[in-house]
Design an enzyme around this catalytic site. Structure first.
Site, PDB file in Angstrom:
ATOM      1  N   ILE A 172       0.671  -1.143  -0.306  1.00 58.65           N
ATOM      2  CA  ILE A 172      -0.437   0.044   0.128  1.00 58.65           C
ATOM      3  C   ILE A 172       1.146   1.156  -0.354  1.00 58.65           C
ATOM      4  CG2 ILE A 172      -1.338   1.505   0.717  1.00 58.65           C
ATOM      5  CD1 ILE A 172      -2.752  -1.593   2.486  1.00 58.65           C
ATOM      6  N   GLN A 197      18.371  -5.854   7.242  1.00 63.22           N
ATOM      7  CA  GLN A 197      19.684  -4.421   6.792  1.00 63.22           C
ATOM      8  C   GLN A 197      19.351  -3.543   6.036  1.00 63.22           C
ATOM      9  OE1 GLN A 197      22.155  -4.156   9.136  1.00 63.22           O
ATOM     10  NE2 GLN A 197      21.538  -6.697   9.723  1.00 63.22           N
ATOM     11  N   ASP A 287      -8.174   7.858   9.135  1.00 59.65           N
ATOM     12  CA  ASP A 287      -9.291   6.411   8.647  1.00 59.65           C
ATOM     13  C   ASP A 287      -9.533   5.754   9.708  1.00 59.65           C
ATOM     14  OD1 ASP A 287     -10.942   5.466   6.520  1.00 59.65           O
ATOM     15  OD2 ASP A 287      -9.860   4.047   6.080  1.00 59.65           O
ATOM     16  N   HIS A 312     -13.121   4.743   8.895  1.00 57.93           N
ATOM     17  CA  HIS A 312     -12.405   3.426   8.019  1.00 57.93           C
ATOM     18  C   HIS A 312     -13.163   2.639   7.360  1.00 57.93           C
ATOM     19  CE1 HIS A 312      -9.928  -0.518   9.872  1.00 57.93           C
ATOM     20  NE2 HIS A 312      -9.704  -0.051   8.510  1.00 57.93           N
TER      21      HIS A 312
END
Length: 350
Positions: A172, A197, A287, A312
């Protein structure tokens, strides 16, 4: 097994005419469906669980030892219509040998779209300015050169550098970054899994991919200090609880914008409300809020004029919700049949 030796599946929500036929037309299954258009009642669920081979639920309904024990040894699969799974006790499922299906990827574009929208809304004072119109104050408003001004998302001659930061840099986040590039974002900062890493080669390849002047993996302190827009897009759970706290927020720029479209628990709501009130950062677009849905007009963040709070709705597009529901059902059916799921969480490390 249910009467007639048909495997029983318990479905905790009707998922609409585009998806339910995948279940209801299966004459080889005994489909037990919660009949109401609201969150599945826990008592109903417990009554119908014994002997089930599969359960389909959704966030935030808890799936814990109580559920697994009530279903009994017949239970093969739990399917959740969500990308997150902090509502599910993973070690309990792993110990019982129950598989878990979830719905990542399907909602990536919808949440990325909303993330950019919230960044624009928070930066351009949409909360305050909408109230001017809604409260019939526009006719009384006296224009001035800098009224309602906020930080510009895109780079300008006056401010030729624009740095976007990501706390969490998965699918996302990278889809959100792709949408921001045409706005004139010049640099990207991100945090990675502490157990892995840093890879300068990866940073260079990302910079080339997104046509940016620089991409860097950084620590949280640097992320807070240097981000003009900061997107919170990491998973929920104990490891990220209140990772954005008062100490973090005090390091942010006074003109920066914070956006959270992941989980409310990552941000300390009281600290963010204080930060907005005292001007540690410019604004916020949320949200998700810790404690949702118990967020009302008297919530400290709802009271802040430079905080946009949505209920949401990150995945709330018709295409996305149908896609999530379809994948959740297909995961359930594959789990029952012992087949490969479209999206299964590996519980071997739970």
């Amino acid at each position: 097994m249910s009467p007639g030796n048909r495997p029983k599946v318990v479905i905790c929500r009707d998922m609409g005419p585009d998806v339910m036929p995948l279940l209801m037309e299966r004459t080889d299954l005994d489909v037990v469906l919660w009949p109401e258009n609201r969150t599945c009642d826990r008592a109903w669920l417990m009554e119908n669980l014994p002997g089930a081979v599969g359960v389909l639920g959704m966030f935030p309904s808890q799936v814990n030892s109580e559920i697994i024990e009530k279903a009994g040894p017949s239970l093969k699969v739990v399917s959740t219509m969500s990308v997150g799974y902090e509502h599910i006790d993973l070690p309990v499922l792993a110990k019982a040998g129950v598989r878990l299906g979830y719905t990542p990827d399907v909602l990536t574009d919808a949440v990325a779209d909303l993330s950019v929208m919230l960044a624009l809304m928070a930066g351009r004072n949409v909360g305050e300015t909408l109230e001017v119109v809604k409260n019939s104050q526009w006719p009384k408003f006296t224009w001035s050169p800098f009224s309602f001004c906020g930080p510009q998302l895109s780079a300008t001659e006056r401010s030729p550098t624009r740095t976007v930061g990501f706390l969490g840099f998965g699918r996302i986040a990278q889809a959100t970054l792709a949408r921001l590039v045409p706005f004139g974002i010049t640099h990207c900062l991100y945090t990675g899994n502490p157990s892995s890493q840093a890879d300068p080669t990866l940073d260079q390849s990302l910079a080339e991919k997104f046509k940016l002047k620089g991409v860097r993996r950084v620590d949280n302190d640097t992320l807070a200090r240097e981000s003009d827009i900061l997107f919170i897009l990491a998973p929920g759970g104990p490891k990220t609880y209140h990772v954005v706290n008062e100490e973090f927020l005090k390091k942010m720029k006074k003109t920066s914008v914070l956006v959270n479209t992941s989980r409310g628990t990552l941000v300390d709501s009281n600290a963010l409300a204080k930060a907005l009130k005292e001007g540690w950062l410019w604004g916020a677009g949320l949200d998700v809020v810790e404690g949702e849905p118990n967020v009302t007009a008297d919530h400290p963040l709802v009271k802040e004029p430079r905080c946009i709070v949505l209920p949401h709705i990150g995945s709330a597009t018709l295409d996305t919700r149908v896609g999530m529901a379809t994948l959740a059902v297909k995961n359930l059916l594959a789990g029952i049949a012992g087949e490969t799921m479209g999206a299964e969480l590996d519980l071997s490390r739970a």
